[in-house]
Design a protein around this motif. Structure first.
Motif, PDB file in Angstrom:
ATOM      1  N   HIS A  18       0.829  -1.204   0.000  1.00  0.00           N
ATOM      2  CA  HIS A  18       0.000   0.000   0.000  1.00  0.00           C
ATOM      3  C   HIS A  18       0.868   1.261   0.000  1.00  0.00           C
ATOM      4  O   HIS A  18       0.603   2.211  -0.749  1.00  0.00           O
ATOM      5  N   ALA A  19       1.909   1.260   0.820  1.00  0.00           N
ATOM      6  CA  ALA A  19       2.738   2.453   0.974  1.00  0.00           C
ATOM      7  C   ALA A  19       3.687   2.652  -0.201  1.00  0.00           C
ATOM      8  O   ALA A  19       3.801   3.759  -0.745  1.00  0.00           O
ATOM      9  N   VAL A  20       4.373   1.591  -0.602  1.00  0.00           N
ATOM     10  CA  VAL A  20       5.415   1.738  -1.625  1.00  0.00           C
ATOM     11  C   VAL A  20       4.808   1.950  -3.013  1.00  0.00           C
ATOM     12  O   VAL A  20       5.206   2.868  -3.742  1.00  0.00           O
ATOM     13  N   ILE A  21       3.850   1.113  -3.386  1.00  0.00           N
ATOM     14  CA  ILE A  21       3.231   1.292  -4.703  1.00  0.00           C
ATOM     15  C   ILE A  21       2.465   2.613  -4.745  1.00  0.00           C
ATOM     16  O   ILE A  21       2.412   3.284  -5.782  1.00  0.00           O
ATOM     17  N   GLY A  22       1.909   3.001  -3.606  1.00  0.00           N
ATOM     18  CA  GLY A  22       1.268   4.312  -3.532  1.00  0.00           C
ATOM     19  C   GLY A  22       2.249   5.441  -3.801  1.00  0.00           C
ATOM     20  O   GLY A  22       1.899   6.454  -4.418  1.00  0.00           O
ATOM     21  N   THR A  23       3.494   5.266  -3.353  1.00  0.00           N
ATOM     22  CA  THR A  23       4.527   6.261  -3.634  1.00  0.00           C
ATOM     23  C   THR A  23       4.849   6.307  -5.125  1.00  0.00           C
ATOM     24  O   THR A  23       5.075   7.378  -5.691  1.00  0.00           O
ATOM     25  N   TRP A  24       4.866   5.136  -5.759  1.00  0.00           N
ATOM     26  CA  TRP A  24       5.137   5.096  -7.199  1.00  0.00           C
ATOM     27  C   TRP A  24       4.124   5.934  -7.983  1.00  0.00           C
ATOM     28  O   TRP A  24       4.496   6.692  -8.877  1.00  0.00           O
ATOM     29  N   VAL A  25       2.862   5.742  -7.670  1.00  0.00           N
ATOM     30  CA  VAL A  25       1.808   6.342  -8.493  1.00  0.00           C
ATOM     31  C   VAL A  25       1.331   7.689  -7.967  1.00  0.00           C
ATOM     32  O   VAL A  25       0.498   8.336  -8.609  1.00  0.00           O
ATOM     33  N   LEU A  26       1.846   8.123  -6.822  1.00  0.00           N
ATOM     34  CA  LEU A  26       1.376   9.386  -6.240  1.00  0.00           C
ATOM     35  C   LEU A  26       1.518  10.575  -7.201  1.00  0.00           C
ATOM     36  O   LEU A  26       0.574  11.355  -7.354  1.00  0.00           O
ATOM     37  N   PRO A  27       2.664  10.767  -7.873  1.00  0.00           N
ATOM     38  CA  PRO A  27       2.753  11.900  -8.810  1.00  0.00           C
ATOM     39  C   PRO A  27       1.719  11.821  -9.933  1.00  0.00           C
ATOM     40  O   PRO A  27       1.150  12.839 -10.337  1.00  0.00           O
ATOM     41  N   VAL A  28       1.475  10.606 -10.431  1.00  0.00           N
ATOM     42  CA  VAL A  28       0.502  10.443 -11.513  1.00  0.00           C
ATOM     43  C   VAL A  28      -0.897  10.793 -11.024  1.00  0.00           C
ATOM     44  O   VAL A  28      -1.656  11.501 -11.697  1.00  0.00           O
ATOM     45  N   TYR A  29      -1.256  10.310  -9.830  1.00  0.00           N
ATOM     46  CA  TYR A  29      -2.583  10.599  -9.294  1.00  0.00           C
ATOM     47  C   TYR A  29      -2.768  12.091  -9.027  1.00  0.00           C
ATOM     48  O   TYR A  29      -3.860  12.636  -9.236  1.00  0.00           O
ATOM     49  N   LEU A  30      -1.711  12.749  -8.565  1.00  0.00           N
ATOM     50  CA  LEU A  30      -1.808  14.189  -8.332  1.00  0.00           C
ATOM     51  C   LEU A  30      -2.052  14.941  -9.640  1.00  0.00           C
ATOM     52  O   LEU A  30      -2.876  15.863  -9.699  1.00  0.00           O
ATOM     53  N   VAL A  31      -1.334  14.544 -10.689  1.00  0.00           N
ATOM     54  CA  VAL A  31      -1.533  15.192 -11.993  1.00  0.00           C
ATOM     55  C   VAL A  31      -2.950  14.940 -12.494  1.00  0.00           C
ATOM     56  O   VAL A  31      -3.630  15.850 -12.990  1.00  0.00           O
ATOM     57  N   MET A  32      -3.418  13.707 -12.359  1.00  0.00           N
ATOM     58  CA  MET A  32      -4.770  13.371 -12.812  1.00  0.00           C
ATOM     59  C   MET A  32      -5.831  14.201 -12.097  1.00  0.00           C
ATOM     60  O   MET A  32      -6.756  14.732 -12.723  1.00  0.00           O
ATOM     61  N   THR A  33      -5.705  14.297 -10.783  1.00  0.00           N
ATOM     62  CA  THR A  33      -6.736  14.994 -10.011  1.00  0.00           C
ATOM     63  C   THR A  33      -6.672  16.506 -10.208  1.00  0.00           C
ATOM     64  O   THR A  33      -7.706  17.160 -10.373  1.00  0.00           O
ATOM     65  N   LEU A  34      -5.472  17.062 -10.216  1.00  0.00           N
ATOM     66  CA  LEU A  34      -5.347  18.513 -10.361  1.00  0.00           C
ATOM     67  C   LEU A  34      -5.820  18.984 -11.733  1.00  0.00           C
ATOM     68  O   LEU A  34      -6.385  20.077 -11.860  1.00  0.00           O
ATOM     69  N   THR A  35      -5.596  18.182 -12.758  1.00  0.00           N
ATOM     70  CA  THR A  35      -6.093  18.552 -14.087  1.00  0.00           C
ATOM     71  C   THR A  35      -7.562  18.173 -14.253  1.00  0.00           C
ATOM     72  O   THR A  35      -8.297  18.840 -14.985  1.00  0.00           O
ATOM     73  N   GLY A  36      -7.995  17.120 -13.576  1.00  0.00           N
ATOM     74  CA  GLY A  36      -9.400  16.728 -13.671  1.00  0.00           C
ATOM     75  C   GLY A  36     -10.342  17.753 -13.067  1.00  0.00           C
ATOM     76  O   GLY A  36     -11.475  17.921 -13.536  1.00  0.00           O
ATOM     77  N   LEU A  37      -9.881  18.458 -12.033  1.00  0.00           N
ATOM     78  CA  LEU A  37     -10.717  19.495 -11.416  1.00  0.00           C
ATOM     79  C   LEU A  37     -11.039  20.617 -12.395  1.00  0.00           C
ATOM     80  O   LEU A  37     -12.031  21.331 -12.226  1.00  0.00           O
ATOM     81  N   TRP A  38     -10.221  20.774 -13.415  1.00  0.00           N
ATOM     82  CA  TRP A  38     -10.459  21.781 -14.458  1.00  0.00           C
ATOM     83  C   TRP A  38     -11.825  21.581 -15.102  1.00  0.00           C
ATOM     84  O   TRP A  38     -12.499  22.533 -15.480  1.00  0.00           O
ATOM     85  N   TYR A  39     -12.242  20.323 -15.229  1.00  0.00           N
ATOM     86  CA  TYR A  39     -13.494  20.008 -15.911  1.00  0.00           C
ATOM     87  C   TYR A  39     -14.689  19.940 -14.962  1.00  0.00           C
ATOM     88  O   TYR A  39     -15.814  19.774 -15.418  1.00  0.00           O
ATOM     89  N   SER A  40     -14.442  20.078 -13.655  1.00  0.00           N
ATOM     90  CA  SER A  40     -15.526  19.928 -12.688  1.00  0.00           C
ATOM     91  C   SER A  40     -16.022  21.239 -12.111  1.00  0.00           C
ATOM     92  O   SER A  40     -17.215  21.386 -11.855  1.00  0.00           O
ATOM     93  N   GLU A  74     -16.002  25.555 -12.171  1.00  0.00           N
ATOM     94  CA  GLU A  74     -15.684  26.793 -12.882  1.00  0.00           C
ATOM     95  C   GLU A  74     -14.746  27.675 -12.064  1.00  0.00           C
ATOM     96  O   GLU A  74     -13.906  28.378 -12.624  1.00  0.00           O
ATOM     97  N   TRP A  75     -14.875  27.650 -10.725  1.00  0.00           N
ATOM     98  CA  TRP A  75     -13.994  28.471  -9.896  1.00  0.00           C
ATOM     99  C   TRP A  75     -12.544  27.999 -10.013  1.00  0.00           C
ATOM    100  O   TRP A  75     -11.613  28.807  -9.965  1.00  0.00           O
ATOM    101  N   TYR A  76     -12.353  26.711 -10.186  1.00  0.00           N
ATOM    102  CA  TYR A  76     -11.004  26.171 -10.350  1.00  0.00           C
ATOM    103  C   TYR A  76     -10.425  26.606 -11.694  1.00  0.00           C
ATOM    104  O   TYR A  76      -9.265  27.022 -11.783  1.00  0.00           O
ATOM    105  N   LYS A  77     -11.246  26.531 -12.736  1.00  0.00           N
ATOM    106  CA  LYS A  77     -10.800  26.950 -14.061  1.00  0.00           C
ATOM    107  C   LYS A  77     -10.483  28.441 -14.082  1.00  0.00           C
ATOM    108  O   LYS A  77      -9.474  28.871 -14.666  1.00  0.00           O
TER     109      LYS A  77
END
Length: 285
Positions: A85-107, A109-112
């Motif tokens: 849980h901890a180590v693989i989570g570290t691997w994918v953490l940057p990817v998940y952050l990019v996904m979520t921070l860019t995904g909020l753009w579509y959810s 209007e205040w974020y956009k």
């Protein structure tokens, strides 16, 4: 080019449904419904879990690469679950952050609006934040005007000039100097005369690397132009939100990495649940 209709792409309905599921959970209203807010809220919750999880798993030897990136497969039970849980989570953490921070753009209007304020020039931000008319609004307005002026139909028809797509295409070629890989023309809604032309360079496969023109189909004059080469770094980031969101900005390796990271999401739900149940069992003992 001879104007021959080649047919419709296969699988369009399937992928349209998958897209609606991903963005709006197939709930009524599509982009204007509650599904958009639910996915945005879920993205915010994921960001909170990522940050809190990073704090909780911070190792005592923070400078050790092995502690951060190598799971201990020799463990069993709760120890193995926690390591995965901890180590693989570290691997994918940057990817998940990019996904979520860019995904909020579509959810939201205040974020956009905030992203535009932070990264775009004022004039570019003003153009980007102009509200778009709802689909069919222009057509409805045109129909209403036609009904109100039924007695002037013949005169109006005589005065109306037909749209000249040859003029649009000629102007577009002059603007791009024939240096484009593909182009997409969007016809005006209702009684408008502005044709939207988007073109992509031969040298890039990214959807965001494109020029956009609005050309008067009656006169052939350029109403507005938005060239990718004229954008600042921040504006290029905003234009490429979708490419960043899906990893396309890094080419096919980025797409593959983002796909694998998304496929690993159930692993954290399973290991997290097992850790929770194990903790409860130990407390009872």
């Amino acid at each position: 080019y001879d104007g021959h209709v080649l047919g419709s792409p296969r699988g369009e309905d399937f992928f349209a449904t998958v897209r609606k599921l991903h963005r709006w959970l197939l709930l009524p209203g599509d982009g204007n419904g509650i599904g958009r807010k639910i996915t945005g809220t879920a993205a915010i919750c994921l960001i909170v879990m990522l940050i809190s999880g990073l704090v909780l798993r911070w190792p005592h030897r923070a400078r050790s690469v092995k502690m951060w990136l190598k799971p201990n497969l020799a463990l069993r039970g709760r120890g193995l679950h926690r390591s995965l849980h901890a180590v693989i989570g570290t691997w994918v953490l940057p990817v998940y952050l990019v996904m979520t921070l860019t995904g909020l753009w579509y959810s939201f209007e205040w974020y956009k609006a905030g992203a535009n304020w932070l990264l775009a020039r004022p004039q570019a931000m003003a153009a980007a934040m102009q509200p778009k008319p709802p689909r069919g609004a222009a057509a409805s307005e045109g129909k209403a005007d036609a009904k109100a002026e039924t007695n002037k139909t013949d005169t109006k028809t005589a005065e109306t000039k037909p749209l000249g797509f040859d003029r649009v295409w000629t102007t577009f070629l002059q603007q791009e100097n024939n240096d484009y890989g593909r182009a997409l023309l969007t016809l005006p809604a209702g009684a408008g005369a502005a044709v939207r032309v988007r073109s992509w360079s031969r040298s890039s496969s990214l959807e965001s690397v494109r020029d956009e023109f609005r050309i008067d189909a009656v006169t052939g004059h350029v109403i507005s132009s938005d060239r990718y080469a004229d954008k600042t770094l921040g504006e290029r980031v905003l234009a490429g939100v979708l490419d960043i969101h899906r990893g396309a900005i890094l080419g096919w390796p980025g797409k593959l990495a983002f796909m694998l990271a998304a496929a690993m999401m159930p692993l954290f739900a399973v290991t997290g649940l097992l850790l929770y149940l194990s903790r409860r069992r130990h407390r009872r003992l």
